[in-house]
Design a protein around this motif. Sequence first.
Motif, PDB file in Angstrom:
ATOM      1  N   GLU A 305      61.869  37.072  34.217  1.00 23.99           N
ATOM      2  CA  GLU A 305      61.035  36.911  33.034  1.00 23.99           C
ATOM      3  C   GLU A 305      59.923  35.893  33.245  1.00 23.99           C
ATOM      4  O   GLU A 305      59.097  35.688  32.352  1.00 23.99           O
ATOM      5  N   ASP A 306      59.902  35.253  34.425  1.00 24.48           N
ATOM      6  CA  ASP A 306      58.897  34.221  34.670  1.00 24.48           C
ATOM      7  C   ASP A 306      57.899  34.619  35.763  1.00 24.48           C
ATOM      8  O   ASP A 306      57.229  33.770  36.348  1.00 24.48           O
ATOM      9  N   ILE A 307      57.815  35.908  36.051  1.00 21.88           N
ATOM     10  CA  ILE A 307      56.804  36.413  36.984  1.00 21.88           C
ATOM     11  C   ILE A 307      56.036  37.543  36.309  1.00 21.88           C
ATOM     12  O   ILE A 307      56.625  38.537  35.869  1.00 21.88           O
ATOM     13  N   PHE A 308      54.736  37.359  36.209  1.00 28.15           N
ATOM     14  CA  PHE A 308      53.860  38.382  35.634  1.00 28.15           C
ATOM     15  C   PHE A 308      53.172  39.137  36.768  1.00 28.15           C
ATOM     16  O   PHE A 308      52.671  38.522  37.714  1.00 28.15           O
ATOM     17  N   ILE A 309      53.157  40.451  36.677  1.00 25.36           N
ATOM     18  CA  ILE A 309      52.484  41.284  37.675  1.00 25.36           C
ATOM     19  C   ILE A 309      51.403  42.092  36.968  1.00 25.36           C
ATOM     20  O   ILE A 309      51.690  42.852  36.034  1.00 25.36           O
ATOM     21  N   SER A 310      50.180  41.909  37.391  1.00 26.33           N
ATOM     22  CA  SER A 310      49.064  42.596  36.736  1.00 26.33           C
ATOM     23  C   SER A 310      48.991  44.053  37.185  1.00 26.33           C
ATOM     24  O   SER A 310      49.557  44.442  38.211  1.00 26.33           O
ATOM     25  N   LYS A 311      48.272  44.832  36.424  1.00 22.96           N
ATOM     26  CA  LYS A 311      48.022  46.214  36.802  1.00 22.96           C
ATOM     27  C   LYS A 311      46.952  46.267  37.896  1.00 22.96           C
ATOM     28  O   LYS A 311      46.243  45.298  38.143  1.00 22.96           O
ATOM     29  N   SER A 312      46.830  47.418  38.529  1.00 23.39           N
ATOM     30  CA  SER A 312      45.805  47.601  39.556  1.00 23.39           C
ATOM     31  C   SER A 312      44.421  47.525  38.930  1.00 23.39           C
ATOM     32  O   SER A 312      44.146  48.184  37.925  1.00 23.39           O
ATOM     33  N   THR A 313      43.568  46.710  39.522  1.00 17.79           N
ATOM     34  CA  THR A 313      42.168  46.666  39.088  1.00 17.79           C
ATOM     35  C   THR A 313      41.291  47.556  39.964  1.00 17.79           C
ATOM     36  O   THR A 313      40.177  47.889  39.582  1.00 17.79           O
ATOM     37  N   PHE A 314      41.790  47.905  41.156  1.00 12.75           N
ATOM     38  CA  PHE A 314      41.034  48.653  42.163  1.00 12.75           C
ATOM     39  C   PHE A 314      39.773  47.893  42.577  1.00 12.75           C
ATOM     40  O   PHE A 314      38.758  48.484  42.926  1.00 12.75           O
ATOM     41  N   HIS A 315      39.884  46.574  42.541  1.00 13.93           N
ATOM     42  CA  HIS A 315      38.798  45.700  42.996  1.00 13.93           C
ATOM     43  C   HIS A 315      39.406  44.544  43.792  1.00 13.93           C
ATOM     44  O   HIS A 315      39.318  43.386  43.398  1.00 13.93           O
ATOM     45  N   TYR A 316      40.030  44.877  44.910  1.00 13.46           N
ATOM     46  CA  TYR A 316      40.636  43.848  45.756  1.00 13.46           C
ATOM     47  C   TYR A 316      39.552  43.157  46.578  1.00 13.46           C
ATOM     48  O   TYR A 316      38.685  43.814  47.155  1.00 13.46           O
ATOM     49  N   ASP A 317      39.637  41.822  46.661  1.00 15.87           N
ATOM     50  CA  ASP A 317      38.587  41.064  47.344  1.00 15.87           C
ATOM     51  C   ASP A 317      39.161  40.049  48.326  1.00 15.87           C
ATOM     52  O   ASP A 317      38.611  38.972  48.515  1.00 15.87           O
ATOM     53  N   GLY A 318      40.271  40.396  48.945  1.00 17.24           N
ATOM     54  CA  GLY A 318      40.798  39.569  50.017  1.00 17.24           C
ATOM     55  C   GLY A 318      41.851  38.573  49.575  1.00 17.24           C
ATOM     56  O   GLY A 318      42.055  38.314  48.393  1.00 17.24           O
TER      57      GLY A 318
END
Length: 322
Positions: A305-318
């Motif tokens: 409950e203490d880790i948030f995972i974002s959705k894919s933005t399809f804008h990875y920058d390294g």
Amino acid sequence: MSYLKTTHDIYKEAALIPDVGLCCTTNPIWELPGLKIPTIMQQMNYGCGSTVHSRDLTNSPRILYVGAGGGMELLQFAYFSRQANGVIGIDLVDEMLEASRKNFIEAEKQNDWFKSSFVDLRKGDALSLPVEDNSIDVAAQNCLFNIFKEEDLEKAISEMYRVLKPHGRLVMSDPTCEQPMNDALRNDDTLRALCLSGSLPITEYIKKLTDAGFGTIEIRARKPYRILSPKDYATDELIYIESIEVAAIKDPMPADGPCIFTGKAAIYYGEDELFDDEKGHILLKNQPLAICDKTAGDLASLQREDIFISKSTFHYDGGGCC
């Protein structure tokens, strides 16, 4: 007439008479100190994005660009390389190679740093590249591979893999489409040549790359590209086409599968100063860490409950994991 012959003829005409509307890019023209793009190159920019990224181009890499077009991206690559034959440009269309040569003369007039000798133009086929094995640091193509049918696409990708050095990068921009297309669209050679009906869903596109052996994939951009409307095309529904920019890196394939970065991040917000998953990933408290989709799945499976995972933005920058 095969779809490849149709493609050849369309781009032969586009070399002789620039066709500004043939294929548009949604990227602004690079504005860098001392870099001026001749108007004729801009008019012959038959791409759907950009394959020129400064972070790929450090330490004087040897660069390969397949589908020379009017030479704009070759000039942009040469801006970073600035050495004789530092960039190899491949095209199968004689008229396009000649157009690039003429455009380079104009580029020399507008850029005192540029010499045509910086680019080694070669006639060649993406399906059988006239380039040595393991000799290229950065290979690129813009809005070309989407034209190929499945067997030819696999050949083209395998050729890029062959010529790249270990850890070399294949940087690409291509249209993609998440909707199914009917056979009338798929089998229309002209629409395929115009980068409209060969688009694959992103997952299929990426699988072609990982099946060829690329161990790391970065999706760097995802943008609107075209609409196929029932009033203009042989379709019963409106079809939305996007373009993506991708880097496929010739890293060894991990035992548990490729690392595919789609712009996800993990943030730990628990009581401790950090979270260590004991698999090489350390999450500092309330600091985002870019993660590949595989790591995202592993972290999600912990059901913390203490880790948030974002959705894919399809804008990875390294940066980030792996």
